[in-house]
Design a protein around this motif. Sequence first.
Motif, PDB file in Angstrom:
ATOM      1  N   LYS A 199       0.823  -1.209   0.000  1.00  0.00           N
ATOM      2  CA  LYS A 199       0.000   0.000   0.000  1.00  0.00           C
ATOM      3  C   LYS A 199       0.859   1.262   0.000  1.00  0.00           C
ATOM      4  CE  LYS A 199      -3.617   2.420   2.503  1.00  0.00           C
ATOM      5  NZ  LYS A 199      -4.592   2.388   3.573  1.00  0.00           N
ATOM      6  N   GLU A 235       4.113   1.481  -0.975  1.00  0.00           N
ATOM      7  CA  GLU A 235       5.283   1.329  -1.852  1.00  0.00           C
ATOM      8  C   GLU A 235       5.672   2.654  -2.509  1.00  0.00           C
ATOM      9  OE1 GLU A 235       8.457  -0.445  -3.591  1.00  0.00           O
ATOM     10  OE2 GLU A 235       7.096  -1.486  -2.236  1.00  0.00           O
ATOM     11  N   LYS A 236       4.682   3.420  -2.926  1.00  0.00           N
ATOM     12  CA  LYS A 236       4.963   4.676  -3.633  1.00  0.00           C
ATOM     13  C   LYS A 236       5.647   5.707  -2.744  1.00  0.00           C
ATOM     14  CE  LYS A 236       0.325   6.247  -2.643  1.00  0.00           C
ATOM     15  NZ  LYS A 236      -1.024   6.211  -3.058  1.00  0.00           N
ATOM     16  N   LYS A 273       8.156   5.223  -0.829  1.00  0.00           N
ATOM     17  CA  LYS A 273       9.603   5.011  -0.879  1.00  0.00           C
ATOM     18  C   LYS A 273      10.265   5.874  -1.946  1.00  0.00           C
ATOM     19  CE  LYS A 273       9.522   0.298   0.867  1.00  0.00           C
ATOM     20  NZ  LYS A 273       9.775  -1.105   0.546  1.00  0.00           N
ATOM     21  N   THR A 274       9.567   6.093  -3.043  1.00  0.00           N
ATOM     22  CA  THR A 274      10.164   6.874  -4.129  1.00  0.00           C
ATOM     23  C   THR A 274       9.692   8.328  -4.141  1.00  0.00           C
ATOM     24  OG1 THR A 274       8.422   6.073  -5.605  1.00  0.00           O
ATOM     25  CG2 THR A 274      10.526   4.887  -5.633  1.00  0.00           C
ATOM     26  N   ALA A 275       8.424   8.549  -3.803  1.00  0.00           N
ATOM     27  CA  ALA A 275       7.865   9.899  -3.920  1.00  0.00           C
ATOM     28  C   ALA A 275       7.835  10.671  -2.604  1.00  0.00           C
ATOM     29  CB  ALA A 275       6.450   9.828  -4.503  1.00  0.00           C
ATOM     30  N   ILE A 322       3.096  13.110  -0.815  1.00  0.00           N
ATOM     31  CA  ILE A 322       2.028  12.726  -1.750  1.00  0.00           C
ATOM     32  C   ILE A 322       0.797  12.184  -1.039  1.00  0.00           C
ATOM     33  CG2 ILE A 322       3.652  12.236  -3.612  1.00  0.00           C
ATOM     34  CD1 ILE A 322       3.159   9.217  -2.989  1.00  0.00           C
TER      35      ILE A 322
END
Length: 186
Positions: A50, A52-53, A55-57, A61
């Motif tokens: 859930k 995961e995004k 980690k990069t963004a 967000i």
Amino acid sequence: TYDIPEKFKPYITIKNNKTGFEAVFRYLCYSDQLIINDFLDDYFAEQDAKFEKVKTAGVDILSREDRKEYEDYTRKRLMYFTLALNYCSVVSLEGQDLSELSLAEKFQICNENPQLNSSVITILNEKQSKQRFGIKPEVRMKNPITGEICLRRFPFRVSSILQACILYRPAWSDDGAVDSSEYIVE
């Protein structure tokens, strides 16, 4: 490295004479990191996916509600890491042999025992940190200011190393994420 003492005991036994509580632990070993990581990855798989995004963004967000949920998730994951780190080394608890059980099974049994509390874990951590085998705590290194070789203390406690490993995953990792007096100790 230190030499292993001739009278080395591979287990730490903690007893409470008032209550009859007894727990036996082994010293932590480096492979425990893999066991703990697998346990946490399995347990938190749904929430990991859930978020995961993030980690990069980054957390910016997320909505306010999702950010609160993410903070609760990271707090719970860290708490479970700490518990798993302690429960991983349990060999027996109140006479029940746990040595062949998975970490998930140990986690459930240990979590249900109110006598396996912070006092016991504090005693365990103190005993483990006083271990006198393995790597010596003084390391020869170059002083970055003077450029001379000197000795510096560095705590090579397995628990410290495991915590560092769980909090930091190098770029080459799979996902690339940076992620008391009542007791007698024998």
